[in-house]
Design an enzyme around this catalytic site. Sequence first.
Site, mmCIF file in Angstrom:
data_model
loop_
_atom_site.group_PDB
_atom_site.id
_atom_site.type_symbol
_atom_site.label_atom_id
_atom_site.label_comp_id
_atom_site.label_asym_id
_atom_site.label_seq_id
_atom_site.Cartn_x
_atom_site.Cartn_y
_atom_site.Cartn_z
ATOM 1 N NE ARG A 64 -3.739 -2.035 2.687
ATOM 2 C CZ ARG A 64 -3.649 -3.141 3.423
ATOM 3 N NH1 ARG A 64 -2.549 -3.372 4.133
ATOM 4 N NH2 ARG A 64 -4.638 -4.009 3.457
ATOM 5 C CE LYS A 107 -6.397 1.550 13.104
ATOM 6 N NZ LYS A 107 -5.848 2.859 13.438
ATOM 7 C CG HIS A 120 -5.357 1.405 -5.125
ATOM 8 N ND1 HIS A 120 -5.324 0.796 -3.889
ATOM 9 C CD2 HIS A 120 -6.436 0.894 -5.760
ATOM 10 C CE1 HIS A 120 -6.350 -0.034 -3.775
ATOM 11 N NE2 HIS A 120 -7.039 0.009 -4.899
ATOM 12 N NE ARG A 156 -3.232 -2.924 -1.857
ATOM 13 C CZ ARG A 156 -2.973 -3.846 -0.934
ATOM 14 N NH1 ARG A 156 -1.731 -4.269 -0.767
ATOM 15 N NH2 ARG A 156 -3.943 -4.349 -0.188
ATOM 16 C CG HIS A 170 -7.375 -7.743 1.003
ATOM 17 N ND1 HIS A 170 -7.514 -8.041 -0.332
ATOM 18 C CD2 HIS A 170 -6.992 -6.440 1.060
ATOM 19 C CE1 HIS A 170 -7.235 -6.973 -1.049
ATOM 20 N NE2 HIS A 170 -6.915 -5.987 -0.230
ATOM 21 C CE1 TYR A 204 -6.685 -3.253 -4.936
ATOM 22 C CE2 TYR A 204 -5.341 -5.233 -4.756
ATOM 23 C CZ TYR A 204 -5.451 -3.856 -4.894
ATOM 24 O OH TYR A 204 -4.317 -3.096 -4.990
#
Length: 309
Positions: free
Chosen positions: A151, A175, A240, A243, A266, A275
């Site tokens: 990212r 996160k 992005h 990616r 993910h 995606y």
Amino acid sequence: MSGSDDRALIDRFLEMLRAEAGAAGNTIAAYGTDLRLASEVLGGALSTAGATELERLAGQWQTLASSTVARKSAALRRFFAFLADEGFRPDDPGVALPRPGAARPLPKVLSTADVERLFGAISERLAREPGDPLDLRLAALVELLYGSGLRATELVSLPRNAVAPDRPFLILKGKGGRERLVPISDRARAAVAAWRAQVPAASPWLFPSGKGHLSRVRLYQLIRALAGLAGIPPDRVSPHVLRHAFATHLLEGGADLRALQAMLGHADIATTEIYTHVDSRRLVELVNARHPLGEALADARVDAKPDPA
């Protein structure tokens, strides 16, 4: 999360829209207004809202024009997709929002030929005399974006020694403290080593800039400028998109979806499925070529042919 968390995440999302081509000033302003109003309605808890809260929010839009509802839904869906992709939440609740008369657009896709043109433009810059250290930085950035699917935020904030010369992977902490292994190709490690030799030993960052590290906005600018040099419309290319190209091209090459999910970070496999869009024709060919029944069906067709007279 608190209302201040909402504000910070909305600001980060709008910053991404500003950096990403195709987001007009009026669109950014409208999205910002829609998101802040939604946050206010939900008591500053938009970022953590679930399907129930979003359905209640959408219920207040019933008297609005369909075009307004479509814009509000688009703003929130894109915001939640951003939060999920950046690792700020493990899911994407945007499916609970209405979609009045609008189909979800497919993500931008770069072909392998497009990617080769990007790397060709980098090679031309690296061959210049005298050399420019910033070309080494550009090569390292693109190798990591396309070769590892990082990212934008993860990439620009890499520590100076995150990529080890003798280790074909790096460990990223996302996160909630979740860690994931990210593969690093030999090419990417070589590109990073060449660039790191130019980075001051005292720098805590692999891509330093001023008193901190390279910003997301500057990264977007560098990638778009490279696209222009490669003869590709700049609005087709972003960190992005690279990616996404990493994921799509790996999947087209036969990569396992679960492995891809882990590499992309993910939490939900559904995010990976959306995606990593792959055209249906290739999937049909894959089933025919790889599925155990494919060979049996082919043999059955041969056996069913009438004998020649």
